[in-house]
Scaffold this motif. Structure first.
Motif, PDB file in Angstrom:
ATOM      1  N   CYS A  85      24.376  12.423 -13.731  1.00 52.15           N
ATOM      2  CA  CYS A  85      23.356  11.882 -13.366  1.00 52.15           C
ATOM      3  C   CYS A  85      22.178  12.722 -13.039  1.00 52.15           C
ATOM      4  CB  CYS A  85      23.328  10.887 -12.191  1.00 52.15           C
ATOM      5  SG  CYS A  85      23.707  11.709 -10.506  1.00 52.15           S
ATOM      6  N   LYS A  86      20.875  12.176 -12.847  1.00 52.33           N
ATOM      7  CA  LYS A  86      19.883  13.087 -12.301  1.00 52.33           C
ATOM      8  C   LYS A  86      19.232  12.641 -11.047  1.00 52.33           C
ATOM      9  CE  LYS A  86      15.585  15.312 -13.607  1.00 52.33           C
ATOM     10  NZ  LYS A  86      14.412  15.322 -14.378  1.00 52.33           N
ATOM     11  N   ILE A  87      19.131  13.336 -10.096  1.00 54.29           N
ATOM     12  CA  ILE A  87      18.579  12.961  -8.869  1.00 54.29           C
ATOM     13  C   ILE A  87      17.464  13.931  -8.441  1.00 54.29           C
ATOM     14  CG2 ILE A  87      18.946  12.793  -6.304  1.00 54.29           C
ATOM     15  CD1 ILE A  87      21.829  12.503  -6.960  1.00 54.29           C
ATOM     16  N   GLU A  88      16.275  13.418  -7.859  1.00 56.48           N
ATOM     17  CA  GLU A  88      15.075  14.123  -7.548  1.00 56.48           C
ATOM     18  C   GLU A  88      14.564  13.647  -6.045  1.00 56.48           C
ATOM     19  OE1 GLU A  88      11.898  13.970 -10.240  1.00 56.48           O
ATOM     20  OE2 GLU A  88      12.893  15.265 -11.529  1.00 56.48           O
ATOM     21  N   MET A  89      14.886  14.380  -5.102  1.00 51.88           N
ATOM     22  CA  MET A  89      14.284  13.948  -3.971  1.00 51.88           C
ATOM     23  C   MET A  89      13.311  14.955  -3.352  1.00 51.88           C
ATOM     24  SD  MET A  89      16.750  13.167  -0.524  1.00 51.88           S
ATOM     25  CE  MET A  89      16.712  14.689   0.489  1.00 51.88           C
ATOM     26  N   ASP A  90      12.081  14.703  -2.975  1.00 53.75           N
ATOM     27  CA  ASP A  90      11.165  15.431  -2.584  1.00 53.75           C
ATOM     28  C   ASP A  90      10.898  15.113  -0.908  1.00 53.75           C
ATOM     29  OD1 ASP A  90       8.799  16.850  -1.711  1.00 53.75           O
ATOM     30  OD2 ASP A  90       7.537  15.506  -3.327  1.00 53.75           O
ATOM     31  N   PHE A  91      11.278  15.942  -0.013  1.00 55.35           N
ATOM     32  CA  PHE A  91      11.157  15.949   1.475  1.00 55.35           C
ATOM     33  C   PHE A  91      10.708  17.138   2.144  1.00 55.35           C
ATOM     34  CE2 PHE A  91      15.090  18.109   0.576  1.00 55.35           C
ATOM     35  CZ  PHE A  91      15.343  18.861   1.696  1.00 55.35           C
ATOM     36  N   TYR A 100      10.694  14.013   6.630  1.00 56.82           N
ATOM     37  CA  TYR A 100       9.671  13.182   5.832  1.00 56.82           C
ATOM     38  C   TYR A 100       9.835  13.110   4.375  1.00 56.82           C
ATOM     39  CZ  TYR A 100       6.682  14.773   9.691  1.00 56.82           C
ATOM     40  OH  TYR A 100       6.004  14.713  11.107  1.00 56.82           O
ATOM     41  N   LEU A 101      10.265  11.848   3.851  1.00 56.30           N
ATOM     42  CA  LEU A 101      10.681  11.645   2.670  1.00 56.30           C
ATOM     43  C   LEU A 101       9.291  11.184   1.816  1.00 56.30           C
ATOM     44  CD1 LEU A 101      12.800  11.674   0.625  1.00 56.30           C
ATOM     45  CD2 LEU A 101      13.365   9.080   1.102  1.00 56.30           C
ATOM     46  N   TYR A 102       8.896  12.069   0.739  1.00 61.12           N
ATOM     47  CA  TYR A 102       7.674  11.962  -0.111  1.00 61.12           C
ATOM     48  C   TYR A 102       8.109  10.913  -1.369  1.00 61.12           C
ATOM     49  CZ  TYR A 102       5.552  15.287   2.631  1.00 61.12           C
ATOM     50  OH  TYR A 102       4.896  15.930   3.764  1.00 61.12           O
ATOM     51  N   SER A 103       9.443  11.049  -1.997  1.00 55.25           N
ATOM     52  CA  SER A 103       9.877  10.478  -3.013  1.00 55.25           C
ATOM     53  C   SER A 103      11.467  10.692  -3.159  1.00 55.25           C
ATOM     54  CB  SER A 103       9.091  10.602  -4.419  1.00 55.25           C
ATOM     55  OG  SER A 103       9.422  11.943  -4.839  1.00 55.25           O
ATOM     56  N   PHE A 104      11.925   9.630  -3.722  1.00 54.21           N
ATOM     57  CA  PHE A 104      13.477   9.699  -4.446  1.00 54.21           C
ATOM     58  C   PHE A 104      13.523   9.063  -5.722  1.00 54.21           C
ATOM     59  CE2 PHE A 104      17.413   7.840  -4.736  1.00 54.21           C
ATOM     60  CZ  PHE A 104      18.460   9.086  -4.496  1.00 54.21           C
ATOM     61  N   LYS A 105      14.074   9.732  -6.637  1.00 52.82           N
ATOM     62  CA  LYS A 105      14.297   8.999  -8.118  1.00 52.82           C
ATOM     63  C   LYS A 105      15.734   9.335  -8.496  1.00 52.82           C
ATOM     64  CE  LYS A 105       9.316   9.350  -9.617  1.00 52.82           C
ATOM     65  NZ  LYS A 105       8.518  10.065 -10.613  1.00 52.82           N
ATOM     66  N   VAL A 146       0.876  -1.073  -0.110  1.00 58.64           N
ATOM     67  CA  VAL A 146      -0.018  -0.022  -0.113  1.00 58.64           C
ATOM     68  C   VAL A 146       1.065   1.154   0.106  1.00 58.64           C
ATOM     69  CG1 VAL A 146      -1.741   1.397   1.346  1.00 58.64           C
ATOM     70  CG2 VAL A 146      -1.709  -1.241   1.173  1.00 58.64           C
ATOM     71  N   LYS A 147       0.828   2.048  -1.092  1.00 57.29           N
ATOM     72  CA  LYS A 147       1.272   3.402  -1.140  1.00 57.29           C
ATOM     73  C   LYS A 147       1.232   4.371   0.012  1.00 57.29           C
ATOM     74  CE  LYS A 147       2.559   7.191  -4.323  1.00 57.29           C
ATOM     75  NZ  LYS A 147       2.693   8.140  -3.072  1.00 57.29           N
ATOM     76  N   ARG A 148       2.025   4.781   0.811  1.00 57.22           N
ATOM     77  CA  ARG A 148       1.964   5.696   1.836  1.00 57.22           C
ATOM     78  C   ARG A 148       2.344   7.164   1.096  1.00 57.22           C
ATOM     79  NH1 ARG A 148       2.482   3.804   6.974  1.00 57.22           N
ATOM     80  NH2 ARG A 148       3.429   5.668   7.574  1.00 57.22           N
ATOM     81  N   ASP A 149       1.748   8.257   1.838  1.00 57.64           N
ATOM     82  CA  ASP A 149       2.288   9.605   1.291  1.00 57.64           C
ATOM     83  C   ASP A 149       3.699  10.073   1.558  1.00 57.64           C
ATOM     84  OD1 ASP A 149      -0.188  10.213   0.541  1.00 57.64           O
ATOM     85  OD2 ASP A 149      -0.784  11.048   2.269  1.00 57.64           O
ATOM     86  N   TYR A 150       4.390   9.399   2.517  1.00 55.03           N
ATOM     87  CA  TYR A 150       5.758   9.763   3.074  1.00 55.03           C
ATOM     88  C   TYR A 150       6.123   8.767   4.162  1.00 55.03           C
ATOM     89  CZ  TYR A 150       3.504  11.961   7.039  1.00 55.03           C
ATOM     90  OH  TYR A 150       2.845  12.166   8.119  1.00 55.03           O
ATOM     91  N   ILE A 151       7.502   8.417   4.177  1.00 54.87           N
ATOM     92  CA  ILE A 151       7.950   7.928   5.450  1.00 54.87           C
ATOM     93  C   ILE A 151       8.667   8.971   6.386  1.00 54.87           C
ATOM     94  CG2 ILE A 151       9.973   6.083   6.115  1.00 54.87           C
ATOM     95  CD1 ILE A 151       7.652   4.377   4.825  1.00 54.87           C
ATOM     96  N   TYR A 152       8.572   8.772   7.631  1.00 54.97           N
ATOM     97  CA  TYR A 152       9.085   9.531   8.700  1.00 54.97           C
ATOM     98  C   TYR A 152      10.590   8.948   8.803  1.00 54.97           C
ATOM     99  CZ  TYR A 152      10.461  12.265  12.563  1.00 54.97           C
ATOM    100  OH  TYR A 152      11.310  13.134  13.423  1.00 54.97           O
TER     101      TYR A 152
END
Length: 184
Positions: free
Chosen positions: A32-38, A148-153, A9-15
């Motif tokens: 490279c390319k890095i994207e981090m939403d936090f 809070y980490l929302y996504s990392f690509k 189950v997808k969560r919005d973020y992980i603390y």
């Protein structure tokens, strides 16, 4: 196809708690390319590491809050002069999007660009990237600030997506990140 396999189950973020970090198996390169939403939580008075992997002081990437309450980015340079210290102060309980794309770094918040910087360094790096911490030649250090980490690509230098960490809960109700690229 499905974003996550059955049972997840997808969560919005992980603390990610203070002093915790996620050691990836990814070695970043200058192209490279890095994207981090936090999102920050309460910030310490000293330095805090949001992302980092380097084999020496200047061979790799390092994104942090300084003890002087500014953002610092070091990317594949050769000396401290290659580091970029912004005039922007990190703010507690604020959401940020950090992007590093082939030497160009952008930090955004609330749809606004806070700063951008282009680096010139092309040093090789052999250290795996750490989220919410720093890996200096195998010495791992968790950040003294939780996020809070929302996504990392991350994409390689050919534009291939090599990591897509999605906050999730598995069938055993364990919380963690599911990488949709590797299926782990």
């Amino acid at each position: 196809g499905r974003y996550l396999p059955t049972g997840y189950v997808k969560r919005d973020y992980i603390y990610m708690l203070d002093d915790s970090y996620l050691l990836t198996d990814i070695v970043p390169t200058y192209d490279c390319k890095i994207e981090m939403d936090f999102q920050t939580t309460s910030l310490p008075s000293g330095a805090a590491y949001f992302l980092g992997g380097r084999t020496a002081n200047y061979a790799g990437i390092f994104f942090a809050k300084t003890a002087q309450d500014t953002f610092l980015v070091d990317a594949f340079g050769t000396a401290s002069e290659d580091r970029y210290t912004s005039s922007v102060a990190p703010v507690s309980n604020t959401r940020y999007k950090f992007t590093f794309d082939n030497k160009v770094m952008i930090l955004e918040s609330g749809g606004l660009t806070l700063f951008t910087h282009t680096f010139t360094g092309e040093n090789a790096n052999g250290a795996e990237l750490v989220i919410n911490g720093l890996n200096t030649n195998g010495n791992l250090l968790g950040s003294p600030a939780g996020i809070y980490l929302y996504s990392f690509k991350m994409w390689d230098n050919q534009g291939n997506l090599i990591a897509n960490y999605v906050p999730a809960t598995n069938a055993n109700n364990e919380v963690g990140f599911y990488d949709t690229v590797t299926g782990v």
